[in-house]
Design a protein around this motif. Structure first.
Motif, PDB file in Angstrom:
ATOM      1  N   ALA A 236     -14.168 -13.075  -4.363  1.00 42.87           N
ATOM      2  CA  ALA A 236     -13.975 -13.797  -5.533  1.00 42.87           C
ATOM      3  C   ALA A 236     -13.588 -12.645  -6.544  1.00 42.87           C
ATOM      4  N   THR A 237     -12.558 -13.163  -7.409  1.00 43.98           N
ATOM      5  CA  THR A 237     -12.072 -11.978  -8.276  1.00 43.98           C
ATOM      6  C   THR A 237     -12.714 -12.019  -9.682  1.00 43.98           C
ATOM      7  N   THR A 238     -12.391 -10.859 -10.331  1.00 42.33           N
ATOM      8  CA  THR A 238     -13.176 -10.896 -11.700  1.00 42.33           C
ATOM      9  C   THR A 238     -12.054 -11.514 -12.770  1.00 42.33           C
TER      10      THR A 238
ATOM     11  N   GLY B 120      -9.984  -6.788 -10.373  1.00 42.02           N
ATOM     12  CA  GLY B 120     -11.458  -6.469  -9.549  1.00 42.02           C
ATOM     13  C   GLY B 120     -11.865  -7.830  -8.593  1.00 42.02           C
ATOM     14  N   TYR B 121     -12.694  -7.297  -7.595  1.00 38.50           N
ATOM     15  CA  TYR B 121     -13.210  -8.717  -6.615  1.00 38.50           C
ATOM     16  C   TYR B 121     -14.277  -7.958  -5.947  1.00 38.50           C
ATOM     17  N   TRP B 122     -15.394  -9.056  -5.582  1.00 37.27           N
ATOM     18  CA  TRP B 122     -16.211  -8.836  -4.811  1.00 37.27           C
ATOM     19  C   TRP B 122     -16.204  -9.409  -3.286  1.00 37.27           C
ATOM     20  N   LEU B 123     -16.750  -8.865  -2.401  1.00 41.46           N
ATOM     21  CA  LEU B 123     -16.719  -9.616  -1.188  1.00 41.46           C
ATOM     22  C   LEU B 123     -18.251  -9.516  -0.828  1.00 41.46           C
ATOM     23  N   VAL B 124     -18.497 -10.888  -0.149  1.00 38.98           N
ATOM     24  CA  VAL B 124     -19.797 -11.386   0.193  1.00 38.98           C
ATOM     25  C   VAL B 124     -20.175 -11.334   1.628  1.00 38.98           C
TER      26      VAL B 124
ATOM     27  N   PHE C  31     -21.627  -4.884  -9.912  1.00 36.44           N
ATOM     28  CA  PHE C  31     -22.788  -5.371  -9.027  1.00 36.44           C
ATOM     29  C   PHE C  31     -23.815  -5.993  -9.690  1.00 36.44           C
ATOM     30  N   HIS C  32     -24.146  -7.384  -9.399  1.00 32.90           N
ATOM     31  CA  HIS C  32     -25.274  -7.929 -10.042  1.00 32.90           C
ATOM     32  C   HIS C  32     -26.402  -8.314  -9.275  1.00 32.90           C
TER      33      HIS C  32
ATOM     34  N   THR D  71     -19.123 -16.136 -12.347  1.00 28.97           N
ATOM     35  CA  THR D  71     -19.122 -16.898 -13.558  1.00 28.97           C
ATOM     36  C   THR D  71     -17.871 -16.576 -14.630  1.00 28.97           C
ATOM     37  N   PRO D  72     -17.655 -17.724 -15.510  1.00 29.50           N
ATOM     38  CA  PRO D  72     -16.333 -17.341 -16.177  1.00 29.50           C
ATOM     39  C   PRO D  72     -16.325 -15.974 -16.926  1.00 29.50           C
ATOM     40  N   SER D  73     -17.357 -15.481 -17.354  1.00 28.72           N
ATOM     41  CA  SER D  73     -17.475 -14.099 -18.011  1.00 28.72           C
ATOM     42  C   SER D  73     -17.347 -12.907 -17.107  1.00 28.72           C
ATOM     43  N   GLY D  74     -17.424 -13.146 -15.767  1.00 25.99           N
ATOM     44  CA  GLY D  74     -17.477 -12.225 -14.851  1.00 25.99           C
ATOM     45  C   GLY D  74     -18.840 -11.260 -14.939  1.00 25.99           C
ATOM     46  N   ASN D  75     -20.043 -11.871 -15.548  1.00 27.79           N
ATOM     47  CA  ASN D  75     -21.056 -11.078 -15.663  1.00 27.79           C
ATOM     48  C   ASN D  75     -22.220 -11.537 -14.658  1.00 27.79           C
ATOM     49  N   GLY D  76     -21.618 -12.339 -13.833  1.00 29.60           N
ATOM     50  CA  GLY D  76     -22.641 -12.808 -13.018  1.00 29.60           C
ATOM     51  C   GLY D  76     -21.823 -13.685 -11.761  1.00 29.60           C
ATOM     52  N   TYR D  77     -22.640 -14.051 -10.420  1.00 27.93           N
ATOM     53  CA  TYR D  77     -21.567 -14.788  -9.707  1.00 27.93           C
ATOM     54  C   TYR D  77     -23.022 -15.733  -8.949  1.00 27.93           C
TER      55      TYR D  77
END
Length: 462
Positions: free
Chosen positions: A408-410, A415-419, A433-434, A452-458
């Motif tokens: 998912a992208t910020t 930036g992006y996250w891999l899960v 990282f959250h 999340t829309p803010s990028g402060n979570g997922y």
């Protein structure tokens, strides 16, 4: 009856600075610069003509790059509801249309310099070796004269707006402000009817230098436009404030003169920033003919350049026609496990992994902020960037406990996250990282994630 008569009297001010700031000059064809880009027109003042330099606003809004994509379409109509247009100007011959009964008609008694200047910014003919050039080379310009010089009646203006909408205008540009803190109900009704007919209404924000709302620019659904100077700071005269949707060049602009000069003039005011945006809107309509008025407006605003004033530190958006034409409004791709990318809708294909043998483990695709690039993620943690997407790192050199299943992208696209299937989270670029479920025992493996829309979570989905 007295009240009705008062409402029809004009409380309108044209939003250029003053006629004294319109300087007339004939074009000088000997000053034509050699322009290498195939999109650059041969009109002499595009490259600079005496006593003026090169018009700055074209580069500021990405016009040459936009012209590589489209020069506009004759299927698009922009209505100039203003002082009238000198259709005998050599650079407007064949570009101006009128509808009998739509507006006050042609005039020889009152100046049409304001409307002619606006028409030139929108659509002065290109590649005819005359004077300057407009932003849209093909759109139809509908002349709806509703003023006698700088004076007009709200009833006439309202009727002109309605008439333009009924006769197929896609875009209406308004370069005047009404006195007072509320929009006249007569004008409000006319604008609402135009919007209901699918017309994009664009209006100049005014020239009082303050932050107060001015009408009709502040009316619901109207795309409001303020002016910036060549420095890209807000022009000293321009109305400003968070209520304004978009800023555009409005100081030291070069366009067409009316009457005896038949040449070019300099002018400034939010009056002239608004038609620059209107022409940008018409190019968007030509590029995406299925866009409605709301989509055109949203495209212009969301692709605009964010600028922070060096003077006031205020933040605002400046028209960027190039990006408005380049960035897809709806982007969607599909990817196979072999790395083949399939572009759908307005999306473009920027490359894939099909030329690399033995790849059978592509698991995710994610777009960057502009939609002009994307990343492909593989189960081993390798990430490959395509188009304008930046290489922000990956896990290809690491040994993973579990395979990567999604990314998912910020919100910034930087930036992006891999899960992984066990819920392990890996962050790159500006992704933070959250938390993760990597140390937990799950009933089912993780298969998906979303920011999340803010990028402060997922969110993680099992």
């Amino acid at each position: 009856m007295r009240i009705k008569a008062a409402l029809s009297l004009v409380v309108i001010t044209l939003t250029c600075i003053s006629p004294g700031h319109l300087l007339a000059a004939e074009t000088n064809t000997q000053d034509l610069a050699e322009l290498s880009a195939i999109s650059n027109p041969n009109d002499p003042c595009f490259g600079g003509c005496a006593p003026y330099g090169v018009p700055w606003h074209f580069e500021a809004i990405g016009a040459p790059e936009a012209w590589e994509i489209t020069n506009g379409s004759s299927d698009v109509t922009i209505a100039v509801v203003d002082t009238g247009i000198d259709d005998q100007h050599p650079d407007l011959v064949g570009r101006i249309t009128r509808i009998p009964g739509c507006g006050l008609g042609q005039t020889n008694q009152y100046s049409t310099s304001h409307g002619t200047f606006i028409a030139g910014l929108i659509g002065a003919s290109a590649n005819n070796s005359l004077s300057t050039v407009g932003l849209d080379w093909n759109a139809q310009i509908l002349d709806v004269r509703v003023m006698n010089g700088s004076n007009g009646r709200t009833s006439d203006i309202a009727a002109g707006i309605k008439c333009a909408a009924v006769h197929g205008a896609d875009i209406i540009t308004l370069s005047f402000v009404q006195q007072g803190s509320q929009l006249s109900p007569v004008l409000q009704q006319a604008i609402s009817e135009a919007q209901d007919a699918g017309v994009l209404v664009i209006a100049a924000a005014g020239n009082d230098g303050y932050e107060r709302q001015r009408f009709p620019a502040a009316a619901e659904g109207v795309l409001s436009v303020g002016a910036v100077a060549q420095s890209l700071d807000i022009a000293s005269f321009s109305t400003r404030g968070s209520w304004i949707d978009l800023m555009a060049p409005g100081e030291g602009l070069l366009s067409l003169g009316a009457g005896q000069s038949n040449g070019v003039r300099l002018g400034q005011g939010s009056s002239f920033a608004a038609p620059v945006v209107a022409a940008g809107a018409s190019l968007v309509k030509a590029r995406f003919p299925y866009f409605d008025a709301t989509q055109i407006s949203n495209q212009l605003v969301r692709t605009a350049k964010t600028h922070i004033s060096q003077v006031s530190s205020s933040q605002y958006r400046i028209l960027d026609v190039e990006q408005a034409l380049k960035q897809p409004y709806r982007s969607h791709w599909q990817v196979t496990e072999t790395g083949q990318v399939i572009a759908l809708g307005e999306s473009e294909h920027f490359g894939d992994l099909t030329t690399r043998p033995l790849i059978r483990n592509v698991t995710a695709i994610a777009a960057n902020l502009t939609g002009l690039g994307y990343w492909l993620a593989q189960t081993n943690g390798a990430v490959t960037a395509f188009g304008e997407a930046r290489d922000l790192g990956d896990l290809s050199t690491m040994t993973l406990n579990k395979p990567i299943v999604d990314m998912a992208t910020t919100p910034s696209g930087n930036g992006y996250w891999l899960v992984a299937s066990d819920g392990g989270i890996f962050s790159f670029g500006d992704a933070q990282f959250h938390g993760s479920t990597g140390a937990m025992t799950l009933n089912k493996p993780i298969v998906d994630m979303a920011s999340t829309p803010s990028g402060n979570g997922y969110w993680l989905v099992a």
